[in-house]
Scaffold this motif. Structure first.
Motif, short mmCIF file in Angstrom:
data_model
loop_
_atom_site.label_atom_id
_atom_site.label_comp_id
_atom_site.label_asym_id
_atom_site.label_seq_id
_atom_site.Cartn_x
_atom_site.Cartn_y
_atom_site.Cartn_z
N PHE A 34 1.06 -2.85 -1.88
CA PHE A 34 0.91 -4.31 -1.97
C PHE A 34 0.87 -4.90 -0.57
O PHE A 34 1.70 -4.53 0.29
CB PHE A 34 2.09 -4.88 -2.76
N GLY A 35 -0.06 -5.79 -0.32
CA GLY A 35 -0.16 -6.44 0.98
C GLY A 35 -1.40 -7.29 1.06
O GLY A 35 -2.32 -7.18 0.24
N VAL A 210 5.42 -2.43 0.33
CA VAL A 210 4.79 -3.63 0.87
C VAL A 210 4.41 -3.38 2.32
O VAL A 210 5.25 -2.96 3.13
CB VAL A 210 5.74 -4.85 0.77
N ARG A 212 2.59 -5.07 5.85
CA ARG A 212 2.18 -6.33 6.52
C ARG A 212 1.85 -6.00 7.97
O ARG A 212 2.64 -5.35 8.66
CB ARG A 212 3.31 -7.37 6.45
N LEU A 230 8.65 -10.16 -3.71
CA LEU A 230 7.48 -9.40 -3.26
C LEU A 230 6.55 -10.26 -2.43
O LEU A 230 6.04 -9.83 -1.39
CB LEU A 230 6.73 -8.82 -4.47
N MET A 234 5.49 -9.76 1.47
CA MET A 234 4.08 -9.59 1.81
C MET A 234 3.60 -10.62 2.82
O MET A 234 2.93 -10.31 3.80
CB MET A 234 3.22 -9.66 0.55
#
Length: 499
Positions: A34-35, A210, A212, A230, A234
């Motif tokens: 996720f990002g 996550v 970034r 989350l 992110m």
């Protein structure tokens, strides 16, 4: 662990795309990446799938270091990737695509009967119902995705990487995909799942990593980790900062729809006022997009009236509707919204070039258009470096910024935005939401059509709920709550079924 990276790093001239990332995947696990766009997700999966080589750091399989020089080498270790952009040959059949490069032969010739039998065997094992003789060009997006997955399972994958697999799928198609993912997980396949849709994670995910700015922020279990947490990891900011407060200054009525009927639209009445953001929510198949397309002249009405500033525009061509002050943002930017082979500058400038304000003695004032394009690009935070590039080479988020730039390029009073943030990350969404705020607070009427319920609930002054071609509710203030919206989704479905 099935696969593990240690301090994995990828540098390009002037940029570190991946910065000492530790990541691991267990057999029989769905691990979500996720990002935001540019966070490093694509770089990480490129290195894991053999499409690139790391600058430093290691990749281990079953605890042993490996070095992939090609995608074929990664596949030989059981790592297969289904990218967002498919690698299918449209003119070839399902069976030919599934076994491309691995065709059974009888002497020097391809054994066509064995090829089809093997393709049917693979599809049956995955519980995919596809015609093996059908050219893939005739398949739906979801069916083409099944072909891509079947190609991977010919090679008996241990690791399956799925890159934004639900971006173009209906709710029904998503359900089918998730059933497959859960079956694959139960068989011990390790799955790396990349998506911007947080609401999907709880349905299939075990852990979330996550990223970034190329670095790993954290790895957390899906269970017990809130969506707000989350998003904060992110984007580096709280979810309350994602959705802007949009001042509500309702002015005169700009658009009126009365008893509008068309394919998928069963008698709709609505009004849009200046200075107001109105959301339109509904399940897939509810008719919300068909309603907007009918207003815009993209599908013909069978009855009813549409008026803009009191003047009837029912049944006019799309060009005529736009000339009178409506702007439409299509949910399919690649098929309808953008000219992929042309530059971002050309895509924004094409609307300007049609305006009399940029013509001198019948000729287009190219210098004035160029200056205005640069100004408009700055307004939507599109980097000047992207203007000369073909939009096909831009990320989904930057393509969407080009679409929004077109909103500002030609004056309008009413903006019909259908899935305005489809396929973009939360950071880009925050920027696009600010643009929606600007449009509304400048005195325009904005209709936001979205299948993302938090999006329409947080942006809208009024929220319309649609089901089976009809408007079921017009909610304001405290009534804009998830339980209220869902009630109108499903009450209608139950009443239709009962009838």
């Amino acid at each position: 662990m099935l696969i593990q990276t240690r301090r994995l790093t990828k540098r390009y001239p002037g940029v570190t795309a991946l910065d000492q990332v530790d990541f691991d995947l267990a057999a029989g696990e769905v691990h979500v990446l996720f990002g935001e766009n540019g966070a490093g997700k694509s770089t990480l999966i490129a290195l894991l799938s053999g499409a690139g080589t790391p600058t430093s750091g290691t990749i281990e399989i079953d605890g042993a270091p490996v070095a992939f020089e090609s995608v074929a080498e990664a596949q030989a270790h059981g790592i297969f990737t289904v990218f967002q952009e498919f690698s299918l040959i449209p003119t070839m059949s399902v069976a030919q695509n599934i076994l491309l490069g691995r065709e059974p032969r009888r002497g020097p010739f391809i054994d066509t009967r064995a090829l089809k039998a093997r393709a049917r065997e693979v599809l049956a094992g995955l519980e995919f119902d596809l015609p093996v003789d059908q050219p893939v060009s005739r398949l739906s997006r979801a069916a083409q995705q099944m072909v891509e997955i079947a190609k991977a399972f010919v090679g008996a994958p241990r690791v399956l990487i799925l890159d934004e697999p639900t971006a173009s799928l209906s709710d029904h198609e998503v359900d089918h995909l998730f059933k497959f993912i859960l079956r694959a997980r139960a068989r011990g396949v390790g799955i790396i799942y990349i998506s911007h849709r947080i609401q999907e994670f709880a349905r299939i995910g075990d852990r979330v990593t996550v990223l970034r700015d190329g670095a790993r922020i954290d790895t957390v279990p899906v269970a017990g980790t809130s969506e707000a947490r989350l998003v904060e990891m992110m984007a580096g900011r709280a979810i309350a900062e994602i959705y802007p407060k949009i001042a509500r200054r309702p002015g005169k009525e700009l658009l009126r729809v009365e008893d509008l009927r068309a394919a998928g639209v069963a008698g709709v009445d609505l009004t849009l006022r200046a200075g107001e953001v109105v959301g339109l929510a509904g399940l897939v198949g509810s008719g919300k997009s068909r309603l907007v397309r009918t207003i815009m002249g993209l599908q013909p009405p069978s009855a009813g009236r549409v008026t803009l500033n009191g003047a009837e525009i029912t049944g006019l061509s799309t060009a005529a509707v736009m000339a009178r002050g409506l702007h439409y943002l299509s949910p399919d930017r690649k098929a309808e919204g953008l000219i992929l082979t042309r530059s971002a500058r050309d895509n924004i400038g094409i609307d300007l070039a049609m305006s009399p304000a940029f013509r001198r003695a019948g000729w287009i004032d190219a210098g004035a258009v160029r200056r205005q394009v640069s100004q408009t690009a700055g307004r939507v935070e599109l980097s000047p470096d992207y203007l000369p590039r073909p939009v096909s080479q831009l990320s989904g988020g930057n393509q969407q910024k080009v679409l929004f730039a077109k909103c500002f390029a030609r004056p309008a009073q009413v903006y019909l935005l259908d899935e305005p943030t489809v396929g973009v990350d939360m950071g880009t969404r925050a920027a696009l939401y600010q643009l929606i705020r600007q449009l509304a607070e400048a005195g325009n009427a904005v209709l936001v059509v979205s299948s993302d319920l938090p999006e329409v609930m947080n942006l809208s002054h009024r929220l319309l709920v649609m089901a089976h071609g009809r408007l079921r509710a017009d909610l304001e203030g405290p009534a804009i709550a998830e339980d209220q919206v869902l009630k109108h989704f499903f009450d209608e479905a139950e009443s239709e079924h009962a009838g």
